[in-house]
Design a protein around this motif. Structure first.
Motif, PDB file in Angstrom:
ATOM      1  N   MET A   1      79.243  16.432  40.865  1.00  0.00           N
ATOM      2  CA  MET A   1      78.019  16.139  40.180  1.00  0.00           C
ATOM      3  C   MET A   1      77.613  14.706  40.463  1.00  0.00           C
ATOM      4  SD  MET A   1      77.437  16.114  36.131  1.00  0.00           S
ATOM      5  CE  MET A   1      75.934  16.749  35.523  1.00  0.00           C
ATOM      6  N   GLN A   2      76.404  14.538  40.962  1.00  0.00           N
ATOM      7  CA  GLN A   2      75.896  13.217  41.287  1.00  0.00           C
ATOM      8  C   GLN A   2      75.084  12.680  40.114  1.00  0.00           C
ATOM      9  OE1 GLN A   2      73.488  13.120  44.779  1.00  0.00           O
ATOM     10  NE2 GLN A   2      73.173  10.937  44.682  1.00  0.00           N
ATOM     11  N   ILE A   3      75.365  11.463  39.699  1.00  0.00           N
ATOM     12  CA  ILE A   3      74.656  10.832  38.595  1.00  0.00           C
ATOM     13  C   ILE A   3      73.603   9.901  39.163  1.00  0.00           C
ATOM     14  CG2 ILE A   3      74.859   9.286  36.612  1.00  0.00           C
ATOM     15  CD1 ILE A   3      77.703  10.311  36.250  1.00  0.00           C
ATOM     16  N   ARG A   4      72.366  10.084  38.706  1.00  0.00           N
ATOM     17  CA  ARG A   4      71.271   9.229  39.157  1.00  0.00           C
ATOM     18  C   ARG A   4      70.998   8.189  38.089  1.00  0.00           C
ATOM     19  NH1 ARG A   4      66.549  12.796  41.637  1.00  0.00           N
ATOM     20  NH2 ARG A   4      65.494  10.969  40.837  1.00  0.00           N
ATOM     21  N   GLN A   5      70.738   6.983  38.528  1.00  0.00           N
ATOM     22  CA  GLN A   5      70.476   5.898  37.599  1.00  0.00           C
ATOM     23  C   GLN A   5      69.137   5.256  37.966  1.00  0.00           C
ATOM     24  OE1 GLN A   5      73.425   2.829  37.692  1.00  0.00           O
ATOM     25  NE2 GLN A   5      73.028   2.260  35.581  1.00  0.00           N
ATOM     26  N   THR A   6      68.335   4.977  36.946  1.00  0.00           N
ATOM     27  CA  THR A   6      67.035   4.350  37.153  1.00  0.00           C
ATOM     28  C   THR A   6      67.009   3.009  36.438  1.00  0.00           C
ATOM     29  OG1 THR A   6      65.976   6.514  37.217  1.00  0.00           O
ATOM     30  CG2 THR A   6      64.553   4.620  36.837  1.00  0.00           C
ATOM     31  N   THR A   7      66.492   2.010  37.119  1.00  0.00           N
ATOM     32  CA  THR A   7      66.358   0.687  36.535  1.00  0.00           C
ATOM     33  C   THR A   7      64.874   0.361  36.410  1.00  0.00           C
ATOM     34  OG1 THR A   7      68.411  -0.024  37.573  1.00  0.00           O
ATOM     35  CG2 THR A   7      66.922  -1.750  36.814  1.00  0.00           C
ATOM     36  N   VAL A   8      64.487  -0.128  35.245  1.00  0.00           N
ATOM     37  CA  VAL A   8      63.101  -0.502  35.002  1.00  0.00           C
ATOM     38  C   VAL A   8      63.068  -1.982  34.665  1.00  0.00           C
ATOM     39  CG1 VAL A   8      61.094  -0.161  33.522  1.00  0.00           C
ATOM     40  CG2 VAL A   8      62.543   1.785  34.135  1.00  0.00           C
ATOM     41  N   SER A   9      62.189  -2.720  35.330  1.00  0.00           N
ATOM     42  CA  SER A   9      62.018  -4.143  35.050  1.00  0.00           C
ATOM     43  C   SER A   9      60.647  -4.368  34.437  1.00  0.00           C
ATOM     44  CB  SER A   9      62.128  -4.962  36.335  1.00  0.00           C
ATOM     45  OG  SER A   9      63.391  -4.795  36.918  1.00  0.00           O
ATOM     46  N   VAL A  10      60.608  -4.996  33.274  1.00  0.00           N
ATOM     47  CA  VAL A  10      59.346  -5.333  32.634  1.00  0.00           C
ATOM     48  C   VAL A  10      58.944  -6.712  33.132  1.00  0.00           C
ATOM     49  CG1 VAL A  10      58.173  -5.758  30.452  1.00  0.00           C
ATOM     50  CG2 VAL A  10      59.902  -3.956  30.617  1.00  0.00           C
ATOM     51  N   VAL A  11      57.816  -6.751  33.839  1.00  0.00           N
ATOM     52  CA  VAL A  11      57.368  -8.001  34.432  1.00  0.00           C
ATOM     53  C   VAL A  11      56.421  -8.741  33.494  1.00  0.00           C
ATOM     54  CG1 VAL A  11      56.143  -8.993  36.406  1.00  0.00           C
ATOM     55  CG2 VAL A  11      57.612  -7.009  36.728  1.00  0.00           C
ATOM     56  N   HIS A  12      55.570  -7.975  32.814  1.00  0.00           N
ATOM     57  CA  HIS A  12      54.574  -8.590  31.944  1.00  0.00           C
ATOM     58  C   HIS A  12      54.379  -7.681  30.737  1.00  0.00           C
ATOM     59  CE1 HIS A  12      51.231 -11.218  31.053  1.00  0.00           C
ATOM     60  NE2 HIS A  12      50.467 -10.175  30.850  1.00  0.00           N
ATOM     61  N   CYS A  13      54.335  -8.258  29.570  1.00  0.00           N
ATOM     62  CA  CYS A  13      54.203  -7.462  28.353  1.00  0.00           C
ATOM     63  C   CYS A  13      53.248  -8.164  27.394  1.00  0.00           C
ATOM     64  CB  CYS A  13      55.584  -7.305  27.717  1.00  0.00           C
ATOM     65  SG  CYS A  13      55.580  -6.303  26.248  1.00  0.00           S
ATOM     66  N   LEU A  14      52.298  -7.388  26.859  1.00  0.00           N
ATOM     67  CA  LEU A  14      51.368  -7.911  25.866  1.00  0.00           C
ATOM     68  C   LEU A  14      51.355  -6.990  24.662  1.00  0.00           C
ATOM     69  CD1 LEU A  14      48.209  -8.842  27.973  1.00  0.00           C
ATOM     70  CD2 LEU A  14      49.747 -10.413  26.819  1.00  0.00           C
ATOM     71  N   PRO A  15      51.197  -7.558  23.472  1.00  0.00           N
ATOM     72  CA  PRO A  15      51.069  -6.692  22.297  1.00  0.00           C
ATOM     73  C   PRO A  15      49.719  -5.983  22.335  1.00  0.00           C
ATOM     74  CG  PRO A  15      50.686  -8.974  21.694  1.00  0.00           C
ATOM     75  CD  PRO A  15      51.121  -8.967  23.134  1.00  0.00           C
ATOM     76  N   VAL A  16      49.659  -4.821  21.720  1.00  0.00           N
ATOM     77  CA  VAL A  16      48.394  -4.102  21.575  1.00  0.00           C
ATOM     78  C   VAL A  16      48.130  -4.013  20.082  1.00  0.00           C
ATOM     79  CG1 VAL A  16      47.159  -1.959  21.999  1.00  0.00           C
ATOM     80  CG2 VAL A  16      48.817  -2.782  23.680  1.00  0.00           C
ATOM     81  N   ASP A  17      47.197  -4.837  19.621  1.00  0.00           N
ATOM     82  CA  ASP A  17      46.854  -4.857  18.212  1.00  0.00           C
ATOM     83  C   ASP A  17      45.408  -5.300  18.059  1.00  0.00           C
ATOM     84  OD1 ASP A  17      46.898  -7.607  18.646  1.00  0.00           O
ATOM     85  OD2 ASP A  17      48.814  -7.913  17.652  1.00  0.00           O
ATOM     86  N   GLU A  18      45.015  -5.618  16.845  1.00  0.00           N
ATOM     87  CA  GLU A  18      43.630  -6.027  16.577  1.00  0.00           C
ATOM     88  C   GLU A  18      43.221  -7.236  17.424  1.00  0.00           C
ATOM     89  OE1 GLU A  18      41.448  -4.533  14.387  1.00  0.00           O
ATOM     90  OE2 GLU A  18      42.938  -2.976  14.025  1.00  0.00           O
TER      91      GLU A  18
END
Length: 106
Positions: A1-18
């Motif tokens: 069984m082969q296990i796949r791994q995914t990496t996610v990098s957050v480069v830019h993040c902004l809040p979503v609000d009023e």
């Protein structure tokens, strides 16, 4: 069984609000679709700009519009429905939650 791994990098993040609404282009990008699709969502009543009478190029949306747009995308992907059908499904889901809330409070 082969296990796949995914990496996610957050480069830019902004809040979503009023204070940090989303532009139509940002909703389209987040849902993986085009600007015209967002306009269809507005026409179907799924989402509404914060100032509806403003020009389309200046439309801004609150975070709940992003949630609704992503829900439409999921319904389209999973059930192959159009925007109008997805709008009806979302409206019925909201009404069902509202009615359940009323019954729960009785």
């Amino acid at each position: 069984m082969q296990i796949r791994q995914t990496t996610v990098s957050v480069v830019h993040c902004l809040p979503v609000d009023e204070d940090h609404p989303l532009r139509a282009e940002e909703i389209a990008r987040a849902a993986g679709d085009r600007l015209e699709w967002v306009l269809e969502l507005v026409e179907a009543g799924v989402i509404a700009p914060t100032v509806p009478e403003s020009p389309r190029t200046q439309w801004a949306f609150h975070g709940d519009a992003l949630r609704s747009a992503l829900e439409v995308r999921r319904l389209q992907r999973d059930f192959d429905v159009g925007v109008d059908a997805a709008a009806l499904i979302i409206e019925l889901q909201r009404e069902l939650r509202r009615l359940r809330g009323l019954l729960g409070g009785a």
